[in-house]
Design a protein around this motif. Structure first.
Motif, short mmCIF file in Angstrom:
data_model
loop_
_atom_site.label_atom_id
_atom_site.label_comp_id
_atom_site.label_asym_id
_atom_site.label_seq_id
_atom_site.Cartn_x
_atom_site.Cartn_y
_atom_site.Cartn_z
N VAL A 1 0.94 -0.97 -0.08
CA VAL A 1 -0.09 0.40 0.05
C VAL A 1 0.80 1.30 0.28
CG1 VAL A 1 -1.89 1.72 1.61
CG2 VAL A 1 -1.97 -0.69 0.99
N ARG A 2 2.34 1.85 0.51
CA ARG A 2 2.50 2.60 0.62
C ARG A 2 3.74 2.81 -0.23
NH1 ARG A 2 3.01 0.54 6.65
NH2 ARG A 2 2.62 2.10 8.04
N ASP A 3 3.95 0.97 -0.86
CA ASP A 3 4.67 1.42 -2.22
C ASP A 3 4.78 1.12 -3.31
OD1 ASP A 3 7.07 1.85 0.15
OD2 ASP A 3 7.82 -0.31 0.48
N ARG A 4 2.83 2.33 -3.34
CA ARG A 4 2.40 1.75 -4.96
C ARG A 4 3.01 2.44 -5.22
NH1 ARG A 4 -0.64 4.42 -1.21
NH2 ARG A 4 -1.68 5.83 -2.03
N THR A 5 3.03 2.08 -7.21
CA THR A 5 2.89 3.06 -8.29
C THR A 5 2.17 4.18 -7.95
OG1 THR A 5 3.41 0.96 -9.58
CG2 THR A 5 3.13 2.41 -10.45
N PRO A 6 2.54 5.47 -8.50
CA PRO A 6 1.43 6.48 -8.69
C PRO A 6 0.78 6.63 -9.66
CG PRO A 6 4.26 7.22 -8.65
CD PRO A 6 4.06 6.12 -8.82
N GLY A 7 -0.47 7.32 -8.73
CA GLY A 7 -1.98 6.29 -9.23
C GLY A 7 -2.11 5.20 -9.62
N MET A 8 -2.08 4.60 -8.33
CA MET A 8 -2.71 3.42 -8.21
C MET A 8 -3.15 3.39 -6.95
SD MET A 8 -0.82 -0.94 -7.86
CE MET A 8 -0.65 -0.79 -9.97
N THR A 9 -4.06 2.69 -7.11
CA THR A 9 -5.39 3.00 -6.01
C THR A 9 -4.27 2.20 -5.04
OG1 THR A 9 -7.13 1.27 -6.23
CG2 THR A 9 -7.26 3.49 -6.92
N ASN B 1 -3.52 -6.97 -6.55
CA ASN B 1 -2.38 -7.26 -6.69
C ASN B 1 -1.59 -7.99 -5.74
OD1 ASN B 1 -2.92 -6.68 -9.00
ND2 ASN B 1 -2.18 -4.69 -8.75
N TYR B 2 -1.20 -7.25 -4.46
CA TYR B 2 -0.59 -8.29 -3.68
C TYR B 2 -0.92 -9.34 -3.16
CZ TYR B 2 2.42 -9.04 0.62
OH TYR B 2 3.18 -9.90 1.58
N LEU B 3 -2.20 -9.37 -2.92
CA LEU B 3 -2.47 -11.13 -2.20
C LEU B 3 -2.56 -11.64 -2.73
CD1 LEU B 3 -5.62 -9.37 0.50
CD2 LEU B 3 -3.00 -10.24 1.04
N VAL B 4 -2.90 -11.05 -4.48
CA VAL B 4 -3.21 -12.07 -5.60
C VAL B 4 -2.09 -13.40 -5.54
CG1 VAL B 4 -3.68 -13.29 -7.67
CG2 VAL B 4 -5.03 -11.93 -6.27
N ALA B 5 -0.68 -12.56 -5.35
CA ALA B 5 0.80 -13.12 -5.94
C ALA B 5 1.50 -13.87 -4.59
CB ALA B 5 1.72 -11.89 -6.25
N LEU B 6 0.43 -13.15 -3.29
CA LEU B 6 1.16 -13.68 -2.42
C LEU B 6 0.08 -15.01 -2.46
CD1 LEU B 6 2.33 -13.97 0.97
CD2 LEU B 6 -0.35 -13.18 1.37
N VAL B 7 -0.93 -15.35 -2.39
CA VAL B 7 -1.67 -16.55 -2.71
C VAL B 7 -0.85 -17.73 -3.61
CG1 VAL B 7 -3.88 -18.04 -3.67
CG2 VAL B 7 -3.62 -15.97 -2.13
N ARG B 8 -0.62 -17.30 -4.64
CA ARG B 8 0.18 -18.02 -5.81
C ARG B 8 1.06 -18.79 -5.57
NH1 ARG B 8 -2.83 -15.17 -10.25
NH2 ARG B 8 -3.38 -16.86 -11.86
N GLY B 9 1.94 -17.70 -4.62
CA GLY B 9 3.53 -17.77 -4.28
C GLY B 9 3.55 -18.40 -3.34
N ARG B 10 2.53 -19.06 -2.29
CA ARG B 10 2.81 -19.66 -0.76
C ARG B 10 2.85 -20.85 -1.31
NH1 ARG B 10 1.95 -17.26 4.20
NH2 ARG B 10 1.97 -18.98 4.61
#
Length: 237
Positions: A77-85, A92-101
């Motif tokens: 959340v803090r390091d998100r790309t400018p303009g991204m909510t 995006n992080y949680l989807v990648a976390l589920v796949r990655g784990r």
């Protein structure tokens, strides 16, 4: 003096890494509950107090270096790309976390790590504490975004604290259900890569739907306004 302090810090870091590596190997071989701090100290050729100088508990020693997900959602959340909510970054992080784990569980080492956790009530309890810490950190990060007049993420909330608390609890709860609720399938023999893809797609659909079905906001001055939560008045006895 500075060089001396640097050498001491380096030696301390090397000792910590050595103790952690030895301990985690013992946990994998014998199980968490069967290994004592004295066993770790003996195998690492250090004093028991040296172990405690670096790790306050055996649970901390087990999980050390293995839980980037505790700070991950808040960092996303803090390091998100400018303009991204914040919602999109968290999705995006949680989807990648589920796949990655689950993808990581294709390795024998990761499956051993999982079995060790599942075989210890103490580790499962500490894991729950880490999950609560993850939720606390994410709540703080979301509140920073939605309460700041300079960075409201497109949402002007009259109650940013409640919005942050609810979002952190519900979104991390969903991710937890997908990960912890399903990982027993791997220990039962299911293919972790197939589970990773299936649950990754499910996570995508869930979080996309969560974003799409968020409460409708009234447009005001070009920004969306979330109504304040009205708590029921307490009744006199």
């Amino acid at each position: 003096m500075s060089e001396l302090l640097d050498r001491r810090a380096q030696k301390k870091a090397l000792t910590r890494a050595h103790v952690r590596a030895v301990a985690q190997e013992l946990f994998a071989e014998r199980g968490f509950d069967a290994v004592t701090i004295a066993d770790v100290a003996r195998a690492a050729d250090v004093a028991v107090q040296t172990v405690f100088n670096h790790f306050s508990t055996k649970e901390e020693l087990f999980f050390d270096g293995r839980t980037p997900w505790v700070t991950g959602p808040a960092d996303a959340v803090r390091d998100r790309t400018p303009g991204m909510t914040a919602h999109t970054a968290l999705r995006n992080y949680l989807v990648a976390l589920v796949r990655g784990r689950f993808g990581a569980l294709a390795s024998v080492k990761s499956r051993t790590y999982l079995r060790t956790i599942e075989g210890s009530d103490a580790l499962l309890a500490h894991e729950r504490d880490l999950i609560h810490e993850c939720e606390r950190r994410l709540t703080e990060a979301l509140h920073e975004v939605w309460a700041s007049p300079d960075d409201r993420d497109g949402i002007v909330s009259q109650d940013p604290a409640t919005a942050a608390t609810l979002t952190a609890a519900t979104w991390l709860g969903a991710a937890r259900a997908l990960i912890i609720g399903q990982r027993s399938r791997v220990t039962a023999g299911a293919c972790p890569l197939e589970i990773a893809e299936t649950l990754g797609q499910l996570a995508e659909r869930f979080f996309d739907a969560a974003i799409a079905t968020m409460p409708a906001f009234e447009e005001e001055a070009g920004a969306a306004v979330m109504p304040a939560v009205e708590w029921p008045a307490s009744r006199a006895s």
